[in-house]
Design an enzyme around this catalytic site. Structure first.
Site, mmCIF file in Angstrom:
data_model
loop_
_atom_site.group_PDB
_atom_site.id
_atom_site.type_symbol
_atom_site.label_atom_id
_atom_site.label_comp_id
_atom_site.label_asym_id
_atom_site.label_seq_id
_atom_site.Cartn_x
_atom_site.Cartn_y
_atom_site.Cartn_z
ATOM 1 N N ASP A 10 0.858 -1.190 0.000
ATOM 2 C CA ASP A 10 0.000 0.000 0.000
ATOM 3 C C ASP A 10 0.891 1.236 0.000
ATOM 4 O O ASP A 10 1.987 1.223 0.578
ATOM 5 C CB ASP A 10 -0.909 0.018 1.224
ATOM 6 N N ASP A 26 -7.124 -1.361 -4.425
ATOM 7 C CA ASP A 26 -8.180 -1.020 -3.469
ATOM 8 C C ASP A 26 -9.118 0.038 -4.046
ATOM 9 O O ASP A 26 -10.339 -0.023 -3.858
ATOM 10 C CB ASP A 26 -7.570 -0.499 -2.160
#
Length: 219
Positions: free
Chosen positions: A150, A184
């Site tokens: 991420d 995401d």
């Protein structure tokens, strides 16, 4: 919308997702941060579990983190197979463009994170206090035990909440705290499209079918 166009959407999202993750993994050490704007940072973190960094073992007692991680990865693979079937079926039934695009976004996002979970443990070294090496002799973990990369962080507002707010009043708070990735974003966008455009996504084709049937009866 044709299956070829849906696959093109999937490939584009996957490329952007994996290129961004590869860049971060090979240029940043873990928790390295670049402040692009006050409200947007590039922050390298790795997610070993589900959304928001939670783990399956947090909810099921007696299960180790590694077993929980393996179970979660297998579940993701099964889920993405189901989403793929849903996409093909929607195209065959001439579903609405909104529905097909939304499913394609969800599929590409889920597949992007699965690639991390399945392969990153064996194709990268770890990133603790160092920049990872690509294709080492020994990776940081085994297959199915990779961690999701991420890097997108949007701390739009930081400050102490007013004391009159129940439960959290007086606490220091950051909005938006979670760090996420392109995959995401694709999943969230796809789900958001299905929620916001629910009627158009799921009923447009049904209405066309009814209209065609009515026309034939009147002929």
């Amino acid at each position: 919308m044709s299956l070829k166009k849906a696959i093109l959407v999937i490939i584009i999202i996957l490329l952007i997702d994996q290129i961004s993750k590869f860049y971060i993994k090979t240029q940043f050490s873990l928790h390295h941060r670049i402040e692009v704007f006050d409200w947007f940072h590039i922050l390298f973190v790795e997610n070993d579990g589900m959304a928001w960094g939670t783990k399956l073992s947090d909810f099921i007692t007696g299960i180790s983190d590694r077993t929980a991680k393996l179970a979660l990865t297998i579940f993701r693979i099964v889920a993405v197979i189901g989403i793929g079937y849903w996409l093909v079926n929607a195209v065959k039934k001439k579903g609405s463009k909104i529905l097909i695009v939304a499913i394609a976004l969800i599929f590409s996002g889920a597949l992007g994170n699965i690639i991390d979970s399945v392969f990153y443990g064996i194709i990268f070294t770890d990133s603790y206090s160092q920049v990872a090496t690509f294709l080492p002799e020994i990776g940081y973990d085994t297959v199915f035990h990779g961690r999701v990369v991420d890097m997108l962080h949007f701390p739009i507002w930081k400050g102490v909440l007013p004391s009159w707010i129940p439960f959290f009043g007086g606490d220091y708070f950051t909005f938006f705290e979670p760090v996420f990735n392109v995959a995401d974003m694709a999943i969230s966008t796809g789900i958001g499209m299905l929620i916001v455009f629910n009627k158009k996504a799921f009923h447009e084709h049904e209405e066309e079918t009814i209209a065609q049937a009515t026309t034939k009866e009147n002929e």
